[in-house]
Design a protein around this motif. Structure first.
Motif, PDB file in Angstrom:
ATOM      1  N   LYS A   1      -8.865   3.439   0.375  1.00 53.06           N
ATOM      2  CA  LYS A   1      -8.719   2.009   0.567  1.00 53.06           C
ATOM      3  C   LYS A   1      -8.516   1.316  -0.765  1.00 53.06           C
ATOM      4  O   LYS A   1      -8.949   1.805  -1.804  1.00 53.06           O
ATOM      5  CB  LYS A   1      -9.908   1.415   1.319  1.00 53.06           C
ATOM      6  CG  LYS A   1     -11.224   1.500   0.607  1.00 53.06           C
ATOM      7  CD  LYS A   1     -12.326   0.898   1.485  1.00 53.06           C
ATOM      8  CE  LYS A   1     -13.663   1.004   0.816  1.00 53.06           C
ATOM      9  NZ  LYS A   1     -14.701   0.353   1.584  1.00 53.06           N
TER      10      LYS A   1
ATOM     11  N   MET B   1       0.851  -1.175   0.000  1.00 59.31           N
ATOM     12  CA  MET B   1       0.000   0.000   0.000  1.00 59.31           C
ATOM     13  C   MET B   1       0.892   1.231   0.000  1.00 59.31           C
ATOM     14  O   MET B   1       1.830   1.314   0.777  1.00 59.31           O
ATOM     15  CB  MET B   1      -0.887  -0.030   1.245  1.00 59.31           C
ATOM     16  CG  MET B   1      -1.741   1.190   1.443  1.00 59.31           C
ATOM     17  SD  MET B   1      -3.167   1.131   0.340  1.00 59.31           S
ATOM     18  CE  MET B   1      -4.027   2.608   0.764  1.00 59.31           C
TER      19      MET B   1
ATOM     20  N   SER C   1       4.278  -7.869   8.889  1.00 60.39           N
ATOM     21  CA  SER C   1       4.084  -6.538   8.297  1.00 60.39           C
ATOM     22  C   SER C   1       5.377  -5.750   8.438  1.00 60.39           C
ATOM     23  O   SER C   1       6.127  -5.930   9.403  1.00 60.39           O
ATOM     24  CB  SER C   1       2.911  -5.813   8.951  1.00 60.39           C
ATOM     25  OG  SER C   1       3.047  -5.803  10.345  1.00 60.39           O
TER      26      SER C   1
ATOM     27  N   ARG D   1      -9.268  -6.718  11.229  1.00 61.73           N
ATOM     28  CA  ARG D   1      -7.942  -6.100  11.184  1.00 61.73           C
ATOM     29  C   ARG D   1      -6.863  -7.133  11.469  1.00 61.73           C
ATOM     30  O   ARG D   1      -6.949  -7.890  12.430  1.00 61.73           O
ATOM     31  CB  ARG D   1      -7.858  -4.966  12.198  1.00 61.73           C
ATOM     32  CG  ARG D   1      -6.516  -4.262  12.152  1.00 61.73           C
ATOM     33  CD  ARG D   1      -6.498  -3.021  12.956  1.00 61.73           C
ATOM     34  NE  ARG D   1      -6.766  -3.321  14.358  1.00 61.73           N
ATOM     35  CZ  ARG D   1      -6.739  -2.400  15.300  1.00 61.73           C
ATOM     36  NH1 ARG D   1      -6.492  -1.144  15.001  1.00 61.73           N
ATOM     37  NH2 ARG D   1      -6.976  -2.733  16.546  1.00 61.73           N
TER      38      ARG D   1
ATOM     39  N   SER E   1      -2.078  -2.861  11.974  1.00 60.18           N
ATOM     40  CA  SER E   1      -1.961  -1.441  11.643  1.00 60.18           C
ATOM     41  C   SER E   1      -0.481  -1.129  11.709  1.00 60.18           C
ATOM     42  O   SER E   1       0.206  -1.529  12.654  1.00 60.18           O
ATOM     43  CB  SER E   1      -2.734  -0.574  12.633  1.00 60.18           C
ATOM     44  OG  SER E   1      -4.119  -0.817  12.515  1.00 60.18           O
TER      45      SER E   1
ATOM     46  N   TRP F   1      -9.000  -9.616   1.102  1.00 58.80           N
ATOM     47  CA  TRP F   1      -8.030  -8.694   1.690  1.00 58.80           C
ATOM     48  C   TRP F   1      -8.272  -7.266   1.231  1.00 58.80           C
ATOM     49  O   TRP F   1      -8.696  -7.028   0.109  1.00 58.80           O
ATOM     50  CB  TRP F   1      -6.620  -9.131   1.298  1.00 58.80           C
ATOM     51  CG  TRP F   1      -6.242 -10.405   1.963  1.00 58.80           C
ATOM     52  CD1 TRP F   1      -6.523 -11.664   1.531  1.00 58.80           C
ATOM     53  CD2 TRP F   1      -5.559 -10.548   3.185  1.00 58.80           C
ATOM     54  NE1 TRP F   1      -6.053 -12.583   2.417  1.00 58.80           N
ATOM     55  CE2 TRP F   1      -5.439 -11.922   3.449  1.00 58.80           C
ATOM     56  CE3 TRP F   1      -5.022  -9.642   4.102  1.00 58.80           C
ATOM     57  CZ2 TRP F   1      -4.813 -12.410   4.580  1.00 58.80           C
ATOM     58  CZ3 TRP F   1      -4.393 -10.139   5.223  1.00 58.80           C
ATOM     59  CH2 TRP F   1      -4.289 -11.503   5.459  1.00 58.80           C
TER      60      TRP F   1
ATOM     61  N   CYS G   1      -6.622  -3.017   2.195  1.00 59.81           N
ATOM     62  CA  CYS G   1      -5.743  -2.139   2.957  1.00 59.81           C
ATOM     63  C   CYS G   1      -6.372  -0.752   2.950  1.00 59.81           C
ATOM     64  O   CYS G   1      -6.877  -0.291   1.930  1.00 59.81           O
ATOM     65  CB  CYS G   1      -4.366  -2.093   2.307  1.00 59.81           C
ATOM     66  SG  CYS G   1      -3.183  -1.135   3.255  1.00 59.81           S
TER      67      CYS G   1
ATOM     68  N   VAL H   1      -1.292   2.683   7.762  1.00 54.66           N
ATOM     69  CA  VAL H   1      -2.333   1.926   7.077  1.00 54.66           C
ATOM     70  C   VAL H   1      -2.785   0.777   7.970  1.00 54.66           C
ATOM     71  O   VAL H   1      -2.088   0.388   8.908  1.00 54.66           O
ATOM     72  CB  VAL H   1      -1.844   1.364   5.720  1.00 54.66           C
ATOM     73  CG1 VAL H   1      -1.487   2.477   4.757  1.00 54.66           C
ATOM     74  CG2 VAL H   1      -0.701   0.396   5.896  1.00 54.66           C
ATOM     75  N   THR H   2      -3.951   0.230   7.644  1.00 52.06           N
ATOM     76  CA  THR H   2      -4.452  -0.960   8.317  1.00 52.06           C
ATOM     77  C   THR H   2      -4.778  -2.004   7.256  1.00 52.06           C
ATOM     78  O   THR H   2      -5.397  -1.680   6.246  1.00 52.06           O
ATOM     79  CB  THR H   2      -5.714  -0.646   9.149  1.00 52.06           C
ATOM     80  OG1 THR H   2      -5.371   0.298  10.161  1.00 52.06           O
ATOM     81  CG2 THR H   2      -6.259  -1.903   9.812  1.00 52.06           C
ATOM     82  N   PHE H   3      -4.335  -3.235   7.500  1.00 57.19           N
ATOM     83  CA  PHE H   3      -4.621  -4.358   6.617  1.00 57.19           C
ATOM     84  C   PHE H   3      -5.765  -5.174   7.212  1.00 57.19           C
ATOM     85  O   PHE H   3      -5.792  -5.429   8.420  1.00 57.19           O
ATOM     86  CB  PHE H   3      -3.392  -5.269   6.475  1.00 57.19           C
ATOM     87  CG  PHE H   3      -2.252  -4.619   5.742  1.00 57.19           C
ATOM     88  CD1 PHE H   3      -2.211  -4.625   4.362  1.00 57.19           C
ATOM     89  CD2 PHE H   3      -1.223  -4.002   6.431  1.00 57.19           C
ATOM     90  CE1 PHE H   3      -1.158  -4.024   3.678  1.00 57.19           C
ATOM     91  CE2 PHE H   3      -0.169  -3.403   5.763  1.00 57.19           C
ATOM     92  CZ  PHE H   3      -0.140  -3.418   4.386  1.00 57.19           C
TER      93      PHE H   3
END
Length: 90
Positions: A79, A1, A42, A20, A23, A68, A70, A12-14
């Motif tokens: 997003k 991302m 990550s 979640r 992050s 998935w 992000c 960012v958060t996946f």
């Protein structure tokens, strides 16, 4: 991302199936990960680029068909499109 241009928050958060997984972002010059699921890895590739990896030993039927996404959470919400994971050769 990739972080969108001209943003002040670099994080960012996946998500996996709307849950979640991690992050990740930069805080005071350091790469910081929060609430990371131990099944995944990550990383900060730079101040503006972040990755989430599924290690090979965790690539099981559990991941087959998972969805998935992000999201950037800063000024506005950006997003990625949802992506469905397909594992070939299981």
């Amino acid at each position: 991302m990739f972080i969108p241009p001209n943003q002040v928050i670099n994080a960012v958060t996946f998500y996996r199936n709307n849950t979640r997984c991690a992050s990740i972002g930069h805080l005071n010059g350091n790469c910081v990960t929060v609430d990371a699921n131990p099944r995944y890895t990550s990383r900060c590739l730079s101040e503006f680029i972040y990755t989430l990896t599924i290690p090979a030993e965790n690539m099981t039927e559990y991941e087959q068909g998972s969805v998935w996404r992000c999201e950037y959470f800063g000024n506005g919400t950006f997003k990625s499109s949802d992506a469905t994971l397909t594992i070939v050769g299981m």
